[in-house]
Design an enzyme around this catalytic site. Structure first.
Site, mmCIF file in Angstrom:
data_model
loop_
_atom_site.group_PDB
_atom_site.id
_atom_site.type_symbol
_atom_site.label_atom_id
_atom_site.label_comp_id
_atom_site.label_asym_id
_atom_site.label_seq_id
_atom_site.Cartn_x
_atom_site.Cartn_y
_atom_site.Cartn_z
ATOM 1 N N GLN A 26 2.668 8.283 56.961
ATOM 2 C CA GLN A 26 2.033 6.974 57.094
ATOM 3 C C GLN A 26 2.116 6.282 55.730
ATOM 4 O OE1 GLN A 26 -2.375 6.328 57.100
ATOM 5 N NE2 GLN A 26 -2.037 5.864 59.279
ATOM 6 N N TYR A 60 -6.463 -2.653 55.824
ATOM 7 C CA TYR A 60 -5.582 -2.465 54.677
ATOM 8 C C TYR A 60 -4.711 -3.721 54.495
ATOM 9 C CZ TYR A 60 -7.152 2.361 55.181
ATOM 10 O OH TYR A 60 -7.928 3.488 55.291
ATOM 11 N N ARG A 73 -9.556 13.680 65.869
ATOM 12 C CA ARG A 73 -10.659 14.631 65.763
ATOM 13 C C ARG A 73 -10.447 15.868 66.628
ATOM 14 N NH1 ARG A 73 -14.957 9.931 66.973
ATOM 15 N NH2 ARG A 73 -13.101 9.217 68.086
#
Length: 412
Positions: free
Chosen positions: A105, A180, A354
Site C-alpha cells: 500500500q 490521507y 480484524r
C-alpha cells in the site's frame, strides 16, 4: 417441486487483477501494524504477513508504505527507498513461499501527519489554511500544493511503485481514502480549491487520477494497480455513496485494475471506517501521549455505534451497480454466510482485516470445512495494539513478539 436456491460463486476460485492472478478471492486488507521501528521492516512484520500467506489468503497487503519521508503520518512507518528494499524483499519472499501474492500500500499522509521534521514549511494538502490534525502536534497550518508539488509527489509515487516491484511485490495499492493526501483532494471537506483541481468531483479527482495514470504507466504491465478509497466519508459535508459510485467510474475510466471499497475518515468519522465504536474499556496503553490523547478525543467525540456484519454493503452495492472492474468488498465480513452473500452480489474479492489478525488461517479453516464463523469480536483493540512493543495483534491470542519486532528483517 421446490425451487433450487442459487449457489453463490466460490471464494476459492482464482481471480485475475490486471497482470496478476490470485489463487483465491481472500485478501488481507491493509492494517497499520507498528512493526517497522525506525521505518525498517522487522522480522515480526515478516512473520505477520507470512502467517497470512500460510493461512490461505490469495494476497496480503503491507500497510502504509510512504512514498517519501514527508509522506509518513508517524515515525515508525516504512518509507519506500533503497534502505528498506532488502527488508521488503525478505517479506515478499516469505509470502511467495506459501503461494500467496504480496501488495504494497503506497501512500502519502498530506496534512494528516505527526512528523514535524519535513522538507516543506507546512504539511502539504489540497488546500492551505487551518490544519485541525495539527492541533495535537503544533502544526496548525497546512500548505496548498502547487502544480510543481503535485508533479513531485506524483514522481514519488512512481518511484515508490518501481521500488515495490524491485522488492518483489505483485501489486501496489494507492490509498485514496481515510483522509490521507489523495483523499484530501477528493474530499469536499479538505479540498476548497478554485482552480482545475477543485470544485466538481471530476476536478477533485484530477490529481489522484494523475497519480494513478503515472503509476499504471510505470508498473501496470508487471503489477496489479489497486485503488483503495472511501465510498462514503460518513460525516456532514463529506461525500456520500452516490459520490463514491461516481469516483469508481472515474477510477475505472483511468484504468485501475481493482478497487478496495472502504469508508470513513481517520479524524472525522472513524466509526464509519470500523463499523463500531472504540469503547472506553477497550483502551490499550500506547506509551505515546500524543496518540493516547488522539484516541481519547475520538472516544469523546464519536457517536456510539454498535457493530453489525456487512456494515458497508448498502453503500458498496451502489459502486457495484456503477462499474464493471473487479471490486474487493471490505467491511464487517465475519462468517462464511457473509462471504457467500458478498460473492453472490457480484463482489470479486473479500478483504479482511480484524478477522485475519484474530485468525490468520481463517481462509484455510473455511476451505477445510473446519470453521464458519470467525472468533473476532470486533472489539477494535487490535487497532491500539499497533502502538505496543510487539505491534498489532488480537487480544484473544498472544501479543506480537517484541524481540522480533526490534530486529530488522534482513539481518541474520
Amino acid at each position: 417441486m421446490k425451487k433450487a436456491q442459487p449457489v453463490s460463486p466460490s471464494p476459492f476460485t482464482p481471480l485475475t487483477v490486471g497482470p496478476l492472478t490470485l489463487r483465491n478471492r481472500f485478501i488481507k486488507a491493509a492494517t497499520n501494524e507498528g512493526m517497522a521501528p525506525g521505518g525498517i521492516p522487522s522480522k515480526q512484520l515478516v512473520r505477520f504477513h507470512e502467517s497470512m500467506a500460510a493461512g490461505g489468503v490469495g494476497m496480503t497487503t503491507l500497510a502504509y508504505c510512504a512514498v517519501s519521508p514527508d509522506g509518513r503520518t508517524l515515525p515508525g512507518q516504512i518509507v519506500l527507498n533503497e534502505e528498506t528494499q532488502p527488508h521488503l524483499r525478505v517479506l515478499t519472499d516469505a509470502v511467495h513461499q506459501h503461494g500467496a501474492a504480496a501488495s504494497a500500500q503506497i501512500t502519502h499522509g498530506g496534512c494528516f501527519t505527526f512528523i514535524r521534521e519535513r522538507a516543506t514549511p507546512r504539511p502539504l494538502s489540497a488546500s492551505g489554511g487551518f490544519n485541525k490534525v495539527g492541533l495535537m502536534s503544533g502544526m496548525f497550518r497546512k500548505q496548498a500544493m502547487s502544480d510543481a508539488d503535485m508533479q513531485q509527489v506524483a514522481d514519488e509515487f512512481v518511484r515508490g511503485a518501481r521500488l515495490a516491484r524491485e522488492s518483489g511485490f505483485d501489486a501496489v495499492e494507492l490509498h485514496m481514502g481515510h483522509g490521507y493526501l489523495l483523499s484530501q483532494f477528493i474530499s469536499p471537506l479538505y479540498n476548497k480549491r478554485r482552480d482545475q483541481y477543485g470544485g466538481s468531483l471530476d476536478n477533485r479527482l484530477r490529481f489522484p487520477a494523475l497519480v494513478l495514470r503515472r503509476v499504471l504507466d510505470a508498473v501496470g504491465k508487471d503489477l496489479a494497480v489497486v485503488c483503495k478509497y472511501s465510498i462514503t466519508e460518513g460525516v456532514r459535508g463529506g461525500h456520500k455513496a452516490e459520490d463514491g459510485a461516481a469516483i469508481a467510474r472515474i477510477l475505472e475510466r483511468e484504468g485501475a485494475h481493482m478497487l478496495v471499497l472502504s469508508a470513513g475518515m481517520n479524524v472525522e468519522s472513524i466509526t464509519t471506517m470500523f463499523g463500531s465504536s472504540f469503547p472506553k474499556e477497550n483502551r490499550v496503553s500506547t506509551g505515546n501521549p500524543l496518540i493516547a490523547t488522539a484516541m481519547f478525543l475520538q472516544r469523546l467525540t464519536e457517536p456510539k455505534v454498535d457493530f453489525r456484519e456487512l456494515y458497508l454493503l448498502e453503500h458498496a452495492r451502489k459502486v457495484r451497480a456503477a462499474v464493471k472492474l473487479p471490486l474487493a468488498y471490505l467491511g464487517g465480513v465475519k462468517s462464511l454466510q457473509s462471504i457467500e452473500q458478498v460473492r453472490g452480489e457480484g463482489f470479486d474479492a473479500v478483504a479482511l482485516g480484524r478477522v485475519l489478525i484474530a485468525e490468520p488461517d481463517y481462509a484455510n479453516k473455511l476451505a477445510a470445512g473446519a470453521s464458519r464463523d470467525s472468533i473476532c469480536t470486533s472489539c477494535n483493540r487490535c487497532v491500539a495494539m499497533m502502538y505496543t512493543p510487539g505491534g498489532t495483534s488480537c487480544v484473544l491470542g498472544q501479543p506480537g513478539n517484541a524481540r522480533l519486532n526490534a530486529q530488522p528483517a534482513a539481518v541474520t
